[in-house]
Design a protein around this motif. Structure first.
Motif, mmCIF file in Angstrom:
data_model
loop_
_atom_site.group_PDB
_atom_site.id
_atom_site.type_symbol
_atom_site.label_atom_id
_atom_site.label_comp_id
_atom_site.label_asym_id
_atom_site.label_seq_id
_atom_site.Cartn_x
_atom_site.Cartn_y
_atom_site.Cartn_z
ATOM 1 N N PRO A 80 0.840 -1.268 0.012
ATOM 2 C CA PRO A 80 0.008 -0.066 0.165
ATOM 3 C C PRO A 80 0.936 1.144 -0.097
ATOM 4 O O PRO A 80 1.900 1.528 0.650
ATOM 5 N N ALA A 81 0.648 2.204 -0.887
ATOM 6 C CA ALA A 81 1.289 3.372 -0.901
ATOM 7 C C ALA A 81 0.642 4.424 -0.160
ATOM 8 O O ALA A 81 -0.351 4.619 0.035
ATOM 9 N N GLU A 82 1.660 5.482 0.272
ATOM 10 C CA GLU A 82 1.079 6.700 1.078
ATOM 11 C C GLU A 82 0.319 7.350 0.260
ATOM 12 O O GLU A 82 0.560 7.656 -1.003
ATOM 13 N N GLY A 83 -0.811 7.815 0.953
ATOM 14 C CA GLY A 83 -1.851 8.731 0.097
ATOM 15 C C GLY A 83 -2.585 8.005 -0.964
ATOM 16 O O GLY A 83 -3.456 8.326 -1.826
ATOM 17 N N GLY A 84 -2.490 6.516 -1.005
ATOM 18 C CA GLY A 84 -3.393 5.752 -1.730
ATOM 19 C C GLY A 84 -2.776 4.978 -2.859
ATOM 20 O O GLY A 84 -1.605 5.270 -3.344
ATOM 21 N N ARG B 87 7.001 0.683 -9.336
ATOM 22 C CA ARG B 87 6.140 1.730 -10.148
ATOM 23 C C ARG B 87 4.895 1.883 -9.368
ATOM 24 O O ARG B 87 4.327 0.769 -8.444
ATOM 25 N N HIS B 88 4.160 2.790 -9.313
ATOM 26 C CA HIS B 88 2.739 3.178 -8.512
ATOM 27 C C HIS B 88 1.683 2.959 -9.469
ATOM 28 O O HIS B 88 1.714 3.268 -10.757
ATOM 29 N N ASP C 48 -8.490 -0.660 -0.316
ATOM 30 C CA ASP C 48 -9.127 0.000 -1.465
ATOM 31 C C ASP C 48 -8.103 -0.411 -2.846
ATOM 32 O O ASP C 48 -6.827 -0.263 -2.782
ATOM 33 N N GLY C 49 -8.784 -0.817 -3.961
ATOM 34 C CA GLY C 49 -8.039 -0.918 -5.052
ATOM 35 C C GLY C 49 -7.237 -2.500 -5.305
ATOM 36 O O GLY C 49 -6.325 -2.439 -6.135
ATOM 37 N N LEU C 50 -7.632 -3.144 -4.462
ATOM 38 C CA LEU C 50 -7.002 -4.741 -4.321
ATOM 39 C C LEU C 50 -8.011 -5.684 -4.715
ATOM 40 O O LEU C 50 -8.859 -5.919 -4.105
ATOM 41 N N TYR C 51 -7.836 -6.417 -5.783
ATOM 42 C CA TYR C 51 -8.944 -7.483 -6.371
ATOM 43 C C TYR C 51 -8.147 -8.614 -6.733
ATOM 44 O O TYR C 51 -7.049 -8.562 -7.320
ATOM 45 N N PHE C 52 -8.900 -9.782 -6.781
ATOM 46 C CA PHE C 52 -8.273 -11.152 -6.998
ATOM 47 C C PHE C 52 -9.241 -11.679 -7.949
ATOM 48 O O PHE C 52 -10.444 -11.741 -7.967
ATOM 49 N N ILE C 53 -8.542 -11.903 -9.249
ATOM 50 C CA ILE C 53 -9.329 -12.505 -10.357
ATOM 51 C C ILE C 53 -9.055 -14.054 -10.564
ATOM 52 O O ILE C 53 -8.114 -14.511 -10.430
#
Length: 448
Positions: A113-117, A135-136, A353-358
């Motif tokens: 997880p990155a700072e600020g989202g 990379r972000h 937020d923003g972590l998905y498993f397919i």
């Protein structure tokens, strides 16, 4: 438009995500540790994780397995082999034109997880001395599969064995099994395939198991079995009625498994992931495979079984499943201990937020169309066309899903991500509509 998206893996689920993102115009990078697409279906894949063996064919018919957006060629047989499936995946990627978005020989070593989202993703080039690059990304779609990290018996059987021990993940063909006394442990699809295949060249092949299983043929009355179990007609009535109908059809087609020397299953049909084989019962009927109960202990060349019997064995093949593993995710981000993972509708991590498993499902059917449908939903979320409910509501759905698993399935690490094919598709369709309604009143959960 959301930030750039990271897709991890270019197997059957990863390329489904890539196709959806590409068609929606969502910017993404896909990282694949191997040099080709296809994952598990690429025989001798240089990613080092494929479990395909030379004789492998699909256990679901091509009509059920194919992507909705790209049907398989009608010249393919009903149950294609791994070469044909790998060719289909190549055609899928090239037809939609996103191969250049896949960075091959690229291993994701860390997702944080990155700072600020968003997420910081670290990638290294396989075989290169270059430093890993971070990379972000706004979102990450994890599609690294769940049939690559072999699980051996836990705890290990007492004693020591003088012969060869291997997991089914290592099995490629029957070369080297000629004239050997082979013991295959398990009663899943890989165990049946390997027992059948080695029995053709071995001195003797034994098939050992903890519990019995309902062995379902690939064809019933000349029709692919999954055309019955995944058709809209199969959804008529309650689950109890559906199970009773399936049980009656299977019984009419092949009788009881005890007639072939297998133990009586201690569970009802559809309460465990199905064992699908046309060949096993025939080889048992021919006397080419001998059924044994579970292993008790090992002693040199001898294997002792829980019924007190013993056999001299040269090779043991453990068909004991896989661990759900994410080596690039810290345990504080996601914990899949004992293969138990808590995801909203099997896709969304409610804590991040923003972590998905397919494709992280074990369906009564095929994964590919489900991964495609899951990716469509995730694309809706990325574009702001849909929104998620509160974390409390998501966790309530997860708890309900787990209660349903406990009621229906045999308690096993194999059944922690089980879904019904048609039911999961309906579930995703229904929730996409509900999420779209929420999007009009709820803030987006993905940074833009």
């Amino acid at each position: 438009m959301s930030e750039r998206v990271c897709v991890i893996g270019a197997g059957s689920s990863g390329i489904a995500s890539c196709q959806v993102l590409h068609s929606r115009g969502i910017d993404f990078d896909c990282y694949e540790v191997g040099s080709e697409v296809g994952g598990n279906w690429r025989f001798l894949n240089d990613n080092g994780m494929s479990s395909a063996y030379r004789s492998l064919h699909i256990n679901t018919s091509r009509q059920i397995m194919e992507y909705k957006s790209f049907p398989m060629d009608d010249t393919y047989p009903t149950y294609p082999n791994h070469v044909q499936i790998a060719r289909y995946f190549d055609s899928f990627v090239d037809h939609f034109g996103f191969r250049d978005k896949i960075q091959f020989r690229s291993e994701v070593t860390s997702v944080r997880p990155a700072e600020g989202g968003g997420w910081d993703v670290t990638v290294r080039k396989v075989g290169s001395r270059a430093k890993p690059v971070t990379r972000h990304y706004g979102s990450v779609l994890v599609a690294n599969g769940h049939h690559w990290d072999a699980r051996l018996p836990e705890p290990a059987f007492p004693g020591s064995f003088a012969g060869i021990q291997m997991h089914s993940h290592e099995y490629k063909n029957f070369d080297g099994f000629e004239g050997k006394r082979v013991l295959v442990l398990g009663i899943g699809n890989s165990a049946c395939d390997i027992a059948v295949e080695t029995s053709k060249v071995s001195t003797r092949t034994y098939l050992a198991m903890r519990r019995g299983a309902h062995v379902i043929p690939k064809y019933i009355f000349g029709m692919p079995t999954d055309h019955l179990t995944t058709s809209p007609v199969s959804r008529i009535g309650s689950f109890a009625i559906q199970r009773a109908l399936l049980s009656a059809i299977v019984f009419a087609a092949r009788g009881t498994v005890t007639r072939y020397g297998l133990p009586k299953p201690d569970h009802k049909i559809a309460s465990a992931h199905p064992t699908i084989s046309d060949d096993l019962l025939t080889r048992l009927g021919h006397g080419d495979i001998t059924v044994k109960p579970n292993i008790e202990r090992l002693d040199g060349e001898k294997v002792f079984f829980v019924d007190g019997s013993s056999e001299l064995i040269d090779v043991i093949v453990y068909c004991t499943g896989y661990k759900i593993t994410f080596p690039f995710l810290d345990g504080t981000v996601i914990d899949a201990k004992d293969n138990d993972i808590s995801l909203f509708h099997r896709v969304v991590d409610p804590s991040h937020d923003g972590l998905y498993f397919i494709g992280l499902v074990q369906p009564l059917g095929a994964i590919m169309p489900l991964a495609e449908a899951q990716s469509e939903w995730v694309a809706d979320l990325l574009e702001g066309r849909a929104a998620l409910p509160s974390e409390r509501q998501m966790r309530a759905e997860i708890d309900g899903y787990k209660r349903g698993l406990a009621r229906r399935y045999v308690a096993s690490k194999r059944h922690t991500i089980q879904v019904d094919f048609m039911e999961h598709l309906r579930e995703l369709k229904k929730e996409r509509a509900a999420w779209a309604a929420r999007a009009r009143s709820a803030p987006r959960r993905v940074a833009s």
